[in-house]
Write a protein that holds these residues in place. Structure first.
Motif, mmCIF file in Angstrom:
data_model
loop_
_atom_site.group_PDB
_atom_site.id
_atom_site.type_symbol
_atom_site.label_atom_id
_atom_site.label_comp_id
_atom_site.label_asym_id
_atom_site.label_seq_id
_atom_site.Cartn_x
_atom_site.Cartn_y
_atom_site.Cartn_z
ATOM 1 N N GLN A 217 0.949 -1.326 -0.128
ATOM 2 C CA GLN A 217 0.133 0.139 0.249
ATOM 3 C C GLN A 217 0.840 1.270 0.117
ATOM 4 O OE1 GLN A 217 -2.376 0.488 3.692
ATOM 5 N NE2 GLN A 217 -3.453 2.259 2.740
ATOM 6 N N GLN A 218 0.566 2.177 -0.991
ATOM 7 C CA GLN A 218 1.492 3.307 -1.089
ATOM 8 C C GLN A 218 0.975 4.259 -0.121
ATOM 9 O OE1 GLN A 218 1.630 3.907 -5.220
ATOM 10 N NE2 GLN A 218 3.133 5.713 -4.960
ATOM 11 N N GLN A 219 1.911 4.773 0.825
ATOM 12 C CA GLN A 219 1.599 5.653 1.836
ATOM 13 C C GLN A 219 1.415 7.200 1.342
ATOM 14 O OE1 GLN A 219 2.846 5.053 5.826
ATOM 15 N NE2 GLN A 219 4.035 3.447 5.103
ATOM 16 N N VAL A 220 2.292 7.431 0.411
ATOM 17 C CA VAL A 220 2.167 8.843 -0.508
ATOM 18 C C VAL A 220 1.904 8.767 -1.601
ATOM 19 C CG1 VAL A 220 3.724 10.779 -0.782
ATOM 20 C CG2 VAL A 220 4.006 9.379 1.542
ATOM 21 N N ARG A 221 1.041 9.358 -2.143
ATOM 22 C CA ARG A 221 0.583 9.258 -3.639
ATOM 23 C C ARG A 221 0.854 10.482 -4.271
ATOM 24 N NH1 ARG A 221 -3.140 5.750 -1.368
ATOM 25 N NH2 ARG A 221 -3.169 3.698 -2.274
ATOM 26 N N GLN A 222 1.376 10.444 -5.594
ATOM 27 C CA GLN A 222 1.342 11.699 -6.554
ATOM 28 C C GLN A 222 0.612 11.885 -7.735
ATOM 29 O OE1 GLN A 222 6.020 12.185 -5.402
ATOM 30 N NE2 GLN A 222 5.267 13.701 -6.497
ATOM 31 N N SER A 223 0.309 12.705 -8.146
ATOM 32 C CA SER A 223 -0.334 12.807 -9.375
ATOM 33 C C SER A 223 -0.325 14.423 -9.830
ATOM 34 C CB SER A 223 -2.038 12.739 -9.479
ATOM 35 O OG SER A 223 -2.437 13.673 -8.295
ATOM 36 N N PRO A 224 -0.252 14.626 -11.243
ATOM 37 C CA PRO A 224 -0.090 13.321 -12.017
ATOM 38 C C PRO A 224 1.109 13.093 -12.529
ATOM 39 C CG PRO A 224 0.042 15.445 -13.292
ATOM 40 C CD PRO A 224 -0.222 15.697 -11.705
ATOM 41 N N GLN A 225 1.376 11.674 -12.955
ATOM 42 C CA GLN A 225 2.574 11.109 -13.233
ATOM 43 C C GLN A 225 3.433 12.010 -13.799
ATOM 44 O OE1 GLN A 225 2.049 7.356 -14.733
ATOM 45 N NE2 GLN A 225 4.390 6.691 -14.933
ATOM 46 N N SER A 226 2.950 12.671 -14.928
ATOM 47 C CA SER A 226 3.949 13.696 -15.754
ATOM 48 C C SER A 226 2.891 14.704 -16.151
ATOM 49 C CB SER A 226 4.115 12.871 -17.049
ATOM 50 O OG SER A 226 3.146 12.583 -17.974
ATOM 51 N N LEU A 227 3.580 16.003 -16.284
ATOM 52 C CA LEU A 227 2.703 16.960 -16.586
ATOM 53 C C LEU A 227 3.718 17.914 -17.515
ATOM 54 C CD1 LEU A 227 0.562 19.164 -15.778
ATOM 55 C CD2 LEU A 227 2.099 19.856 -13.699
ATOM 56 N N THR A 228 2.973 18.598 -18.508
ATOM 57 C CA THR A 228 3.662 19.673 -19.565
ATOM 58 C C THR A 228 3.031 20.917 -19.360
ATOM 59 O OG1 THR A 228 4.591 17.500 -21.115
ATOM 60 C CG2 THR A 228 4.398 19.749 -21.775
ATOM 61 N N VAL A 229 3.816 21.837 -19.115
ATOM 62 C CA VAL A 229 3.218 23.211 -19.077
ATOM 63 C C VAL A 229 4.056 24.192 -20.331
ATOM 64 C CG1 VAL A 229 2.324 22.845 -16.860
ATOM 65 C CG2 VAL A 229 4.505 23.761 -17.244
ATOM 66 N N TRP A 230 3.602 25.185 -20.517
ATOM 67 C CA TRP A 230 4.385 25.870 -21.474
ATOM 68 C C TRP A 230 5.247 27.204 -20.253
ATOM 69 C CZ3 TRP A 230 4.868 25.183 -26.238
ATOM 70 C CH2 TRP A 230 3.839 24.608 -26.859
ATOM 71 N N GLU A 231 6.214 27.493 -20.758
ATOM 72 C CA GLU A 231 6.955 28.385 -20.184
ATOM 73 C C GLU A 231 6.120 29.696 -19.506
ATOM 74 O OE1 GLU A 231 10.475 30.008 -22.238
ATOM 75 O OE2 GLU A 231 11.231 31.209 -20.725
#
Lengths: 114, 116
Positions: free
Chosen positions: B1-15
């Motif tokens: 069981q994962q105690q710490v979760r992050q989202s999204p797995q990947s993210l793309t934004v513009w400068e």
């Protein structure tokens, strides 16, 4: 900022051999940690060390693993004997004081067991 | 069981845009939450951290928003720059002190790409 050094940066060994990973923590730090990161997976805590003793170890810290810091020299992680599943990047970290949670990480040692 | 979760797995934004990275945790005894930035081939570098007594921590372009009731936090990177392209790890700890040894529990990370 404070620098943690790790030697070597890469290590390739045959299964069953012994390996020692070396960590040169920040000079006035008192708490030392090893973490293991397999590619694509999260960084996982292995062990922490203070005043010459292991304080806590995870289930990943198998009997084949040991840590020490003889006479204030390198903080070492020894694996004897190594197994294929020990292939990973091992990160050392150190922190200054009990009340300061900040952990500074080294660049990692990439271990490949063949 | 994962105690710490992050989202999204990947993210793309513009400068110039704001990147928002999310994190949640399970253990209500966690009281210290650092965010680490990691570039390929390097070790994680502490970026910013927050303790559970605070709901916001700001350091330049980086801000952590913390919701203790919902066990969630987020890292906001304003005016994103191409040099911010890296993997960001949320971590949690019970902190130093009696009964705690300071070990960090990490999430899987969010890989951020900032397009010029």
């Amino acid at each position: 900022g404070p620098k943690v050094l790790q030697i070597p940066s890469h290590q390739i060994i045959d299964m069953g051999q012994m390996v020692t990973l070396n960590c040169d923590p920040v000079s006035n730090h008192l708490y030392f940690y090893w973490y293991k990161q397999i590619l694509g997976q999260q960084m996982e805590f292995l062990v922490n060390f203070y005043n010459g003793k292991v304080m806590e170890k995870s289930k990943l810290f198998k009997d084949q693993f040991s840590v020490e810091r003889p006479d204030g020299s390198y903080f070492t992680l020894k694996i004897q004997p190594t197994a294929l599943e020990d292939s990973a990047v091992y990160f050392c970290a150190s922190s200054p004081d009990w009340g300061d949670d900040t952990q500074y990480f080294g660049p990692g040692t990439r271990l490949l067991v063949l | 069981q994962q105690q710490v979760r992050q989202s999204p797995q990947s993210l793309t934004v513009w400068e110039g845009e704001t990147a928002i990275l999310n994190c949640s945790y399970e253990d209500s005894t966690f009281n210290y939450f650092p965010w680490y930035q990691q570039f390929p081939g390097e070790g994680p570098a502490l970026l910013i951290s927050i303790r559970s007594v605070s709901d916001k921590k700001e350091d330049g372009r980086f801000t952590i928003f913390f919701n203790k009731r919902e066990k969630k936090l987020s890292l906001h990177i304003t005016d994103s720059q191409p040099g911010d392209s890296a993997t960001y790890f949320c971590a949690a700890s019970g902190g130093g002190g009696t009964g705690n040894t300071g070990k960090l529990i990490f999430g899987l990370g969010t890989t951020l790409q900032v397009q010029p």
